[in-house]
Design a protein around this motif. Sequence first.
Motif, PDB file in Angstrom:
ATOM      1  N   GLN A   1       0.768  -1.151   0.123  1.00  0.00           N
ATOM      2  CA  GLN A   1      -0.055   0.213  -0.110  1.00  0.00           C
ATOM      3  C   GLN A   1       0.864   1.257   0.167  1.00  0.00           C
ATOM      4  OE1 GLN A   1      -2.557   0.213   3.520  1.00  0.00           O
ATOM      5  NE2 GLN A   1      -3.631   2.262   2.699  1.00  0.00           N
ATOM      6  N   GLU A   2       0.398   2.148  -0.849  1.00  0.00           N
ATOM      7  CA  GLU A   2       1.338   3.506  -0.733  1.00  0.00           C
ATOM      8  C   GLU A   2       0.813   4.232   0.287  1.00  0.00           C
ATOM      9  OE1 GLU A   2       0.421   7.353  -3.191  1.00  0.00           O
ATOM     10  OE2 GLU A   2       0.908   5.662  -4.578  1.00  0.00           O
TER      11      GLU A   2
ATOM     12  N   GLN B   1      -3.786  12.620   6.128  1.00  0.00           N
ATOM     13  CA  GLN B   1      -3.915  14.357   5.994  1.00  0.00           C
ATOM     14  C   GLN B   1      -3.504  14.531   4.363  1.00  0.00           C
ATOM     15  OE1 GLN B   1      -1.166  16.530   8.245  1.00  0.00           O
ATOM     16  NE2 GLN B   1      -0.827  18.132   6.718  1.00  0.00           N
ATOM     17  N   LYS B   2      -2.786  13.663   3.721  1.00  0.00           N
ATOM     18  CA  LYS B   2      -2.580  13.838   2.286  1.00  0.00           C
ATOM     19  C   LYS B   2      -4.091  13.700   1.504  1.00  0.00           C
ATOM     20  CE  LYS B   2       1.484  15.231   1.114  1.00  0.00           C
ATOM     21  NZ  LYS B   2       1.818  16.241   0.228  1.00  0.00           N
ATOM     22  N   ARG B   3      -4.738  12.405   2.184  1.00  0.00           N
ATOM     23  CA  ARG B   3      -6.103  12.027   1.352  1.00  0.00           C
ATOM     24  C   ARG B   3      -6.995  13.283   1.508  1.00  0.00           C
ATOM     25  NH1 ARG B   3      -4.408   6.813   3.364  1.00  0.00           N
ATOM     26  NH2 ARG B   3      -6.064   7.135   5.199  1.00  0.00           N
ATOM     27  N   ALA B   4      -7.161  13.833   2.861  1.00  0.00           N
ATOM     28  CA  ALA B   4      -7.740  15.171   3.017  1.00  0.00           C
ATOM     29  C   ALA B   4      -7.334  16.170   2.383  1.00  0.00           C
ATOM     30  CB  ALA B   4      -7.865  15.312   4.477  1.00  0.00           C
ATOM     31  N   GLU B   5      -6.187  16.313   2.179  1.00  0.00           N
ATOM     32  CA  GLU B   5      -5.793  17.753   1.234  1.00  0.00           C
ATOM     33  C   GLU B   5      -6.119  17.265  -0.226  1.00  0.00           C
ATOM     34  OE1 GLU B   5      -1.608  17.777   1.815  1.00  0.00           O
ATOM     35  OE2 GLU B   5      -1.529  18.803   3.838  1.00  0.00           O
ATOM     36  N   GLU B   6      -5.927  16.140  -0.536  1.00  0.00           N
ATOM     37  CA  GLU B   6      -6.386  15.709  -2.231  1.00  0.00           C
ATOM     38  C   GLU B   6      -7.982  15.788  -2.254  1.00  0.00           C
ATOM     39  OE1 GLU B   6      -6.091  14.606  -6.144  1.00  0.00           O
ATOM     40  OE2 GLU B   6      -4.677  15.371  -4.495  1.00  0.00           O
ATOM     41  N   ALA B   7      -8.552  15.470  -1.398  1.00  0.00           N
ATOM     42  CA  ALA B   7     -10.101  15.648  -1.402  1.00  0.00           C
ATOM     43  C   ALA B   7     -10.474  16.936  -1.377  1.00  0.00           C
ATOM     44  CB  ALA B   7     -10.561  14.882  -0.101  1.00  0.00           C
ATOM     45  N   LEU B   8      -9.880  17.733  -0.437  1.00  0.00           N
ATOM     46  CA  LEU B   8      -9.972  19.329  -0.302  1.00  0.00           C
ATOM     47  C   LEU B   8      -9.781  20.070  -1.734  1.00  0.00           C
ATOM     48  CD1 LEU B   8     -10.919  21.658   0.964  1.00  0.00           C
ATOM     49  CD2 LEU B   8      -8.638  21.899   1.945  1.00  0.00           C
ATOM     50  N   ARG B   9      -8.558  19.425  -2.421  1.00  0.00           N
ATOM     51  CA  ARG B   9      -8.142  20.146  -3.524  1.00  0.00           C
ATOM     52  C   ARG B   9      -9.157  19.684  -4.799  1.00  0.00           C
ATOM     53  NH1 ARG B   9      -5.628  18.637  -8.331  1.00  0.00           N
ATOM     54  NH2 ARG B   9      -5.653  16.537  -7.584  1.00  0.00           N
TER      55      ARG B   9
END
Length: 609
Positions: A243-244, A272-280
């Motif tokens: 998993q990445e 946090q990265k997933r949240a940032e990507e979803a936010l983006r």
Amino acid sequence: MDKDLETGPEPWAAGGVEGCTVLGDARERQRLAFELCPEAMSINRLSDGVCLDVNQRFSEMLGYGRDEVLGRTSLGLDLWVDPGQRERFAQALRATGRLEGFEASLLHRDGSSQRGDISARIVNLDGEPCVVSVFREMSRSRHAEFQVGSNELERTDGDRSYRLLVDNAFEGIAVIREEHICFANPRFLQICGYSREELAHKSIFDLIHPEERGKILLRHKQRLSGVRMPMTYDMRGLCKSGQEIWLLVNSESIDWCGGSAVLICVSDISRQKRAEEALRKSQMLYQAIVEDQTELVCRFTPDTRLTFINDAFARFFGCAKDELLGMRFLDLVPEADQEDLSAYLAGFCRERPSNCLEHCVLSTNGRKTWLQRCDRALLDDDGQIVEFQCVGRDTTKRRLYEEQIVKSLQEKEILLREIHHRVKNNLQIISSLLHLQAATDQSGAHRDLFVESQNRILTMALVHEELYRSDDLASIDLLAYMRKLLDRLLSAMGDRRRIQGMVDGESVALTIDAAIPSGLIVNELVTNSFKHAFGHHAAGRISISVSRSGERAILEISDTGRGLPEGYDFRTAKSLGLQLVVRLVKQLHGSIELVPGAGTHFRLNFPVR
């Protein structure tokens, strides 16, 4: 010293991993691990909360030097924004001995607030219970680079204390030399998913995403060659399952067992990265929707200063975005309408957060246009308005079309009134000619014929007069029409003191197509009643009743006279008047019947058009 805390060689040190002790007697390495942690760390006595040690990040984040903190409590330093929050933290920690992700706000020395979460554990250091705490800021953009040098503050605690810190750290800590992992703490193992034995046979690049390896390898080589590289960076890694994961890495070159190595501290920031990507993605979607809208979208503060506008808004006013941002919306409204707009905005509150309005605005060239808008107030936790969001559309064309339609309708109304007026006048002229013609008949043989024709014409003229005077040029009130018609017929035919007229009922609206035939029918039946129902000089009454049943009008015409002969069929009568009645009833698609009883009583039933 407890046996489980002795610093002898670890079992996993064999088989490919260099045979160094976990931390050995290298206090400097332990200090580096403590100092290089990218989060603020502190050690406090459990009994009284006195601070025993803090790392460099603690000083950077909260603005206090180490010497200022040691020997003092967090309450003495006034570190907590809410002292009650500290009490809840202490209670929760004592209850379980371990606490993770406790949200808290701490005060910087300059008075600013630092918001984040605290993870802590109770451990024994030299036989005394202590609290090891890690404070993590909400935004990792505030992570500063850590400086490590030989002039760092000396530690007074033993190797055992630092080993506890490393083993219980909330960040993964590892030492890398020549691509091999020489040391890894339990948190590092947990993040990558390997056991110590498995990790002993792995290269550090086995834990790095293939797309990141070239960049990380170059950075690693440059760091070992003495090139100063950024200490903190993001990278993608691979755990045992394939998993990445996203990692926040803090690294520094160190001496390890007589050779150059790299000490790294890693944090799993995948969530946090997933949240940032979803936010983006959400922001991109929102921006695409807003910018591609043909509607005008803007935001403005309570004093109407624009804080955001989309392209359609800028095009509508004929300005660049930069010219409009910061302007007051009120300045884009004609001065005469500004007070109304201010009153409209003042009506927003928690109970009524949205409303709609249409008003004039001025483009940059002074052209007057129309804007239909829907506004929503954005409120803070106290219910105070902090901003307005507005979505509007250009209704200038619609308003122009409406004005043209109104103007056209006014012109048509004037024209139609004039037509009714002229038709009425023409019919009255014909009626006057018939009256003059009747006056020339010296013998009187044809006078009644002239009078009947004259009354029929006046009946039609009265319809046009009612339409001409009515607010609604398409229909007339049947009840009011019957009253005027009966009054005129009685006045034209004889002594009103002898024959009385009465009209009652309810208002029924009729078009001109139904009003003229129904008026002519009443004219014929009232004329017959006046001529035949009463003897010479006899008194009586003629009555008309108007009502409605569903979509049909009901007209009843009756008199108190002698009535029709028994067996008389008015439908086959030879008189012109009754023949007209029968034909006009068919024209109305209605029905007429003779109601039995005293006098003569007709009931006419026809659809309302």
